[in-house]
Write a protein that holds these residues in place. Structure first.
Motif, PDB file in Angstrom:
ATOM      1  N   GLY A  25     -10.364   0.541  -8.646  1.00 54.61           N
ATOM      2  CA  GLY A  25     -10.971  -0.194  -9.742  1.00 54.61           C
ATOM      3  C   GLY A  25     -10.404   0.288 -11.066  1.00 54.61           C
ATOM      4  O   GLY A  25      -9.778   1.342 -11.138  1.00 54.61           O
ATOM      5  N   GLN A  57     -11.067 -10.562  -9.083  1.00 60.86           N
ATOM      6  CA  GLN A  57      -9.679 -10.343  -9.472  1.00 60.86           C
ATOM      7  C   GLN A  57      -8.744 -10.881  -8.404  1.00 60.86           C
ATOM      8  O   GLN A  57      -8.883 -10.544  -7.224  1.00 60.86           O
ATOM      9  CB  GLN A  57      -9.419  -8.845  -9.686  1.00 60.86           C
ATOM     10  CG  GLN A  57      -8.039  -8.507 -10.190  1.00 60.86           C
ATOM     11  CD  GLN A  57      -7.854  -7.010 -10.435  1.00 60.86           C
ATOM     12  OE1 GLN A  57      -8.433  -6.176  -9.737  1.00 60.86           O
ATOM     13  NE2 GLN A  57      -7.044  -6.657 -11.421  1.00 60.86           N
ATOM     14  N   ARG A 107       1.684  -5.041 -16.157  1.00 59.92           N
ATOM     15  CA  ARG A 107       2.046  -4.143 -15.050  1.00 59.92           C
ATOM     16  C   ARG A 107       3.215  -3.271 -15.511  1.00 59.92           C
ATOM     17  O   ARG A 107       4.304  -3.779 -15.768  1.00 59.92           O
ATOM     18  CB  ARG A 107       2.440  -4.927 -13.802  1.00 59.92           C
ATOM     19  CG  ARG A 107       2.837  -4.005 -12.648  1.00 59.92           C
ATOM     20  CD  ARG A 107       2.897  -4.713 -11.310  1.00 59.92           C
ATOM     21  NE  ARG A 107       1.592  -5.195 -10.883  1.00 59.92           N
ATOM     22  CZ  ARG A 107       0.622  -4.424 -10.384  1.00 59.92           C
ATOM     23  NH1 ARG A 107       0.807  -3.123 -10.257  1.00 59.92           N
ATOM     24  NH2 ARG A 107      -0.523  -4.954 -10.004  1.00 59.92           N
ATOM     25  N   GLN A 111     -14.404   0.648  -6.402  1.00 61.30           N
ATOM     26  CA  GLN A 111     -13.003   0.561  -5.975  1.00 61.30           C
ATOM     27  C   GLN A 111     -12.609  -0.851  -5.564  1.00 61.30           C
ATOM     28  O   GLN A 111     -11.431  -1.124  -5.327  1.00 61.30           O
ATOM     29  CB  GLN A 111     -12.724   1.554  -4.842  1.00 61.30           C
ATOM     30  CG  GLN A 111     -13.234   1.128  -3.470  1.00 61.30           C
ATOM     31  CD  GLN A 111     -14.684   1.498  -3.234  1.00 61.30           C
ATOM     32  OE1 GLN A 111     -15.493   1.555  -4.150  1.00 61.30           O
ATOM     33  NE2 GLN A 111     -15.011   1.747  -1.985  1.00 61.30           N
ATOM     34  N   TYR A 142      -5.025 -10.845  -6.839  1.00 64.57           N
ATOM     35  CA  TYR A 142      -4.078  -9.745  -6.743  1.00 64.57           C
ATOM     36  C   TYR A 142      -3.078  -9.764  -7.901  1.00 64.57           C
ATOM     37  O   TYR A 142      -2.438 -10.777  -8.157  1.00 64.57           O
ATOM     38  CB  TYR A 142      -3.326  -9.800  -5.415  1.00 64.57           C
ATOM     39  CG  TYR A 142      -2.355  -8.670  -5.247  1.00 64.57           C
ATOM     40  CD1 TYR A 142      -0.991  -8.873  -5.419  1.00 64.57           C
ATOM     41  CD2 TYR A 142      -2.807  -7.386  -4.963  1.00 64.57           C
ATOM     42  CE1 TYR A 142      -0.099  -7.827  -5.284  1.00 64.57           C
ATOM     43  CE2 TYR A 142      -1.915  -6.333  -4.832  1.00 64.57           C
ATOM     44  CZ  TYR A 142      -0.561  -6.556  -4.998  1.00 64.57           C
ATOM     45  OH  TYR A 142       0.314  -5.525  -4.875  1.00 64.57           O
ATOM     46  N   GLY A 143      -2.975  -8.636  -8.614  1.00 67.95           N
ATOM     47  CA  GLY A 143      -2.011  -8.514  -9.689  1.00 67.95           C
ATOM     48  C   GLY A 143      -2.385  -9.230 -10.963  1.00 67.95           C
ATOM     49  O   GLY A 143      -1.552  -9.351 -11.873  1.00 67.95           O
ATOM     50  N   GLU A 144      -3.628  -9.684 -11.072  1.00 73.00           N
ATOM     51  CA  GLU A 144      -4.037 -10.411 -12.271  1.00 73.00           C
ATOM     52  C   GLU A 144      -5.227  -9.731 -12.934  1.00 73.00           C
ATOM     53  O   GLU A 144      -5.707  -8.691 -12.489  1.00 73.00           O
ATOM     54  CB  GLU A 144      -4.387 -11.858 -11.904  1.00 73.00           C
ATOM     55  CG  GLU A 144      -3.216 -12.631 -11.336  1.00 73.00           C
ATOM     56  CD  GLU A 144      -3.572 -14.085 -11.045  1.00 73.00           C
ATOM     57  OE1 GLU A 144      -2.721 -14.768 -10.458  1.00 73.00           O
ATOM     58  OE2 GLU A 144      -4.674 -14.517 -11.397  1.00 73.00           O
ATOM     59  N   GLY A 145      -5.691 -10.324 -14.012  1.00 73.85           N
ATOM     60  CA  GLY A 145      -6.823  -9.760 -14.729  1.00 73.85           C
ATOM     61  C   GLY A 145      -8.140 -10.064 -14.041  1.00 73.85           C
ATOM     62  O   GLY A 145      -8.189 -10.689 -12.993  1.00 73.85           O
ATOM     63  N   LEU A 146      -9.218  -9.562 -14.636  1.00 73.29           N
ATOM     64  CA  LEU A 146     -10.551  -9.720 -14.069  1.00 73.29           C
ATOM     65  C   LEU A 146     -11.235 -10.954 -14.644  1.00 73.29           C
ATOM     66  O   LEU A 146     -11.154 -11.221 -15.845  1.00 73.29           O
ATOM     67  CB  LEU A 146     -11.410  -8.491 -14.397  1.00 73.29           C
ATOM     68  CG  LEU A 146     -11.250  -7.262 -13.524  1.00 73.29           C
ATOM     69  CD1 LEU A 146      -9.858  -6.689 -13.580  1.00 73.29           C
ATOM     70  CD2 LEU A 146     -12.266  -6.205 -13.916  1.00 73.29           C
ATOM     71  N   LEU A 182     -15.097  -6.798  -7.863  1.00 72.89           N
ATOM     72  CA  LEU A 182     -15.335  -5.499  -8.479  1.00 72.89           C
ATOM     73  C   LEU A 182     -16.707  -5.476  -9.148  1.00 72.89           C
ATOM     74  O   LEU A 182     -17.065  -6.410  -9.871  1.00 72.89           O
ATOM     75  CB  LEU A 182     -14.282  -5.208  -9.547  1.00 72.89           C
ATOM     76  CG  LEU A 182     -12.862  -4.945  -9.052  1.00 72.89           C
ATOM     77  CD1 LEU A 182     -11.850  -5.296 -10.115  1.00 72.89           C
ATOM     78  CD2 LEU A 182     -12.716  -3.485  -8.649  1.00 72.89           C
ATOM     79  N   LEU A 232      -5.044  -2.981 -18.406  1.00 70.38           N
ATOM     80  CA  LEU A 232      -5.899  -4.126 -18.713  1.00 70.38           C
ATOM     81  C   LEU A 232      -6.567  -3.955 -20.062  1.00 70.38           C
ATOM     82  O   LEU A 232      -7.034  -2.868 -20.405  1.00 70.38           O
ATOM     83  CB  LEU A 232      -6.985  -4.268 -17.636  1.00 70.38           C
ATOM     84  CG  LEU A 232      -6.493  -4.619 -16.233  1.00 70.38           C
ATOM     85  CD1 LEU A 232      -7.581  -4.308 -15.206  1.00 70.38           C
ATOM     86  CD2 LEU A 232      -6.105  -6.080 -16.144  1.00 70.38           C
ATOM     87  N   GLY A 256      -7.910  -9.621 -20.173  1.00 76.50           N
ATOM     88  CA  GLY A 256      -6.612 -10.275 -20.155  1.00 76.50           C
ATOM     89  C   GLY A 256      -6.001 -10.203 -18.766  1.00 76.50           C
ATOM     90  O   GLY A 256      -6.590  -9.639 -17.841  1.00 76.50           O
ATOM     91  N   GLN A 257      -4.795 -10.754 -18.645  1.00 78.50           N
ATOM     92  CA  GLN A 257      -4.110 -10.771 -17.350  1.00 78.50           C
ATOM     93  C   GLN A 257      -3.445  -9.444 -17.016  1.00 78.50           C
ATOM     94  O   GLN A 257      -2.995  -9.240 -15.893  1.00 78.50           O
ATOM     95  CB  GLN A 257      -3.037 -11.872 -17.348  1.00 78.50           C
ATOM     96  CG  GLN A 257      -3.606 -13.271 -17.370  1.00 78.50           C
ATOM     97  CD  GLN A 257      -4.291 -13.612 -16.065  1.00 78.50           C
ATOM     98  OE1 GLN A 257      -5.488 -13.346 -15.881  1.00 78.50           O
ATOM     99  NE2 GLN A 257      -3.576 -14.201 -15.149  1.00 78.50           N
ATOM    100  N   TYR A 260     -17.128  -8.793 -11.308  1.00 79.65           N
ATOM    101  CA  TYR A 260     -15.886  -9.455 -11.669  1.00 79.65           C
ATOM    102  C   TYR A 260     -15.122  -9.813 -10.397  1.00 79.65           C
ATOM    103  O   TYR A 260     -15.279  -9.165  -9.353  1.00 79.65           O
ATOM    104  CB  TYR A 260     -14.988  -8.531 -12.514  1.00 79.65           C
ATOM    105  CG  TYR A 260     -15.444  -8.315 -13.932  1.00 79.65           C
ATOM    106  CD1 TYR A 260     -16.318  -7.280 -14.247  1.00 79.65           C
ATOM    107  CD2 TYR A 260     -14.994  -9.132 -14.961  1.00 79.65           C
ATOM    108  CE1 TYR A 260     -16.732  -7.062 -15.558  1.00 79.65           C
ATOM    109  CE2 TYR A 260     -15.393  -8.924 -16.275  1.00 79.65           C
ATOM    110  CZ  TYR A 260     -16.258  -7.896 -16.556  1.00 79.65           C
ATOM    111  OH  TYR A 260     -16.661  -7.688 -17.855  1.00 79.65           O
ATOM    112  N   MET A 269      -1.417  -1.008 -13.608  1.00 78.78           N
ATOM    113  CA  MET A 269      -1.756  -2.218 -14.373  1.00 78.78           C
ATOM    114  C   MET A 269      -2.620  -1.772 -15.553  1.00 78.78           C
ATOM    115  O   MET A 269      -3.621  -1.074 -15.354  1.00 78.78           O
ATOM    116  CB  MET A 269      -2.524  -3.194 -13.494  1.00 78.78           C
ATOM    117  CG  MET A 269      -3.038  -4.419 -14.227  1.00 78.78           C
ATOM    118  SD  MET A 269      -1.736  -5.588 -14.598  1.00 78.78           S
ATOM    119  CE  MET A 269      -1.780  -6.570 -13.099  1.00 78.78           C
ATOM    120  N   PHE A 294     -14.852 -12.658 -15.235  1.00 80.35           N
ATOM    121  CA  PHE A 294     -16.277 -12.329 -15.273  1.00 80.35           C
ATOM    122  C   PHE A 294     -17.070 -13.308 -14.414  1.00 80.35           C
ATOM    123  O   PHE A 294     -16.882 -14.524 -14.478  1.00 80.35           O
ATOM    124  CB  PHE A 294     -16.764 -12.380 -16.724  1.00 80.35           C
ATOM    125  CG  PHE A 294     -18.256 -12.259 -16.873  1.00 80.35           C
ATOM    126  CD1 PHE A 294     -19.043 -13.367 -17.097  1.00 80.35           C
ATOM    127  CD2 PHE A 294     -18.859 -11.013 -16.773  1.00 80.35           C
ATOM    128  CE1 PHE A 294     -20.413 -13.257 -17.236  1.00 80.35           C
ATOM    129  CE2 PHE A 294     -20.232 -10.889 -16.911  1.00 80.35           C
ATOM    130  CZ  PHE A 294     -21.004 -12.010 -17.142  1.00 80.35           C
TER     131      PHE A 294
END
Lengths: 112, 114
Positions: free
Chosen positions: B42, A37, B110, A104, A39-43, A88, B91, B106-107, A35, B89, A45
């Motif tokens: 992670g 990512q 936080r 990590q 910074y500060g957002e979702g993953l 990740l 998720l 999803g996003q 995945y 966060m 695929f």
């Protein structure tokens, strides 16, 4: 506890250069997921690998799973600024395919 | 919707308060997962739903955490008596049937506990 080790933890490369990120487990992996990512957002695929020796490519990103299914690598060719982010690896280590264990992360920075 | 939707995107709450985090999975996805991600780490598994039932809640850290999915679609993660260590966060992901199919995330929400 972390069962997946990613290396390096951070990586800075010049735009246009190739790079490789590794993901290693002490246990057999039944499914390996990559995945990305921001910074500060979702993953997001990228790819899933299941078979030993499997290799998949999408645009300039190639992922491989070794024959023993304990190590995976993610290779980016001719890196671009859009490749910057956190990568990740997540894996099913036999605890149930629905429960992923993640490394990590590797923070990738692309310098112009 | 087109993707997994989580609300709110950000939540600041005082220590000791109760919070609810919502996840709206991709339509038709039967499997739903909650993960928690601390800064620089992670994601860590919390709980997994297959349909309406929690198939695996072994990742919930303690009894202050609870999650529901009453109609097999939207899920709510509930945290009671929040502590500063709950800041992270959160998720949510969903997949079709679960198992070896990719999960779409999803996003995230936080959560900051002050």
């Amino acid at each position: 506890s972390q069962e997946l080790e990613q290396s390096p933890q951070s990586l800075i490369v010049q735009e246009g250069k190739n790079l490789t990120i590794n993901c290693t487990s002490s246990k057999t992996l039944y499914g390996l997921y990559w995945y990305k990512q921001k910074y500060g957002e979702g993953l997001i695929f990228l790819m899933m690998l299941q078979k030993g020796g499997e290799e998949k490519s999408h645009e300039k990103i190639t992922a491989k799973l070794d024959e023993k299914k304990q190590q995976s690598s993610l290779h980016i060719t001719a890196s671009q600024p859009s490749h910057a982010g956190i990568y990740l690896c997540g894996a099913d280590v036999g605890q149930g395919a629905q429960k992923l264990v993640f490394g990590q992360g590797t923070r990738l920075t692309i310098n112009p | 919707g087109a993707g997994v939707s989580q609300t709110p995107s950000n939540k600041v709450t005082e220590k000791g308060k109760y919070v609810e985090l919502r996840c709206d999975p991709i339509s038709g996805h039967t499997a739903l997962y909650w993960y928690r991600q601390s800064l620089g780490q992670g994601p860590e598994f919390l709980i997994y739903f297959q349909g309406t039932g929690a198939a695996d809640d072994s990742g919930l850290p303690n009894d202050r955490f609870f999650a529901v999915r009453p109609e097999g679609s939207v899920s709510t993660l509930k945290i009671q008596r929040t502590e500063r260590g709950d800041s992270a966060m959160y998720l949510c992901a969903s997949s079709f049937l679960g198992g070896n199919t990719e999960a779409f995330f999803g996003q995230g929400t936080r959560l900051t506990v002050v």
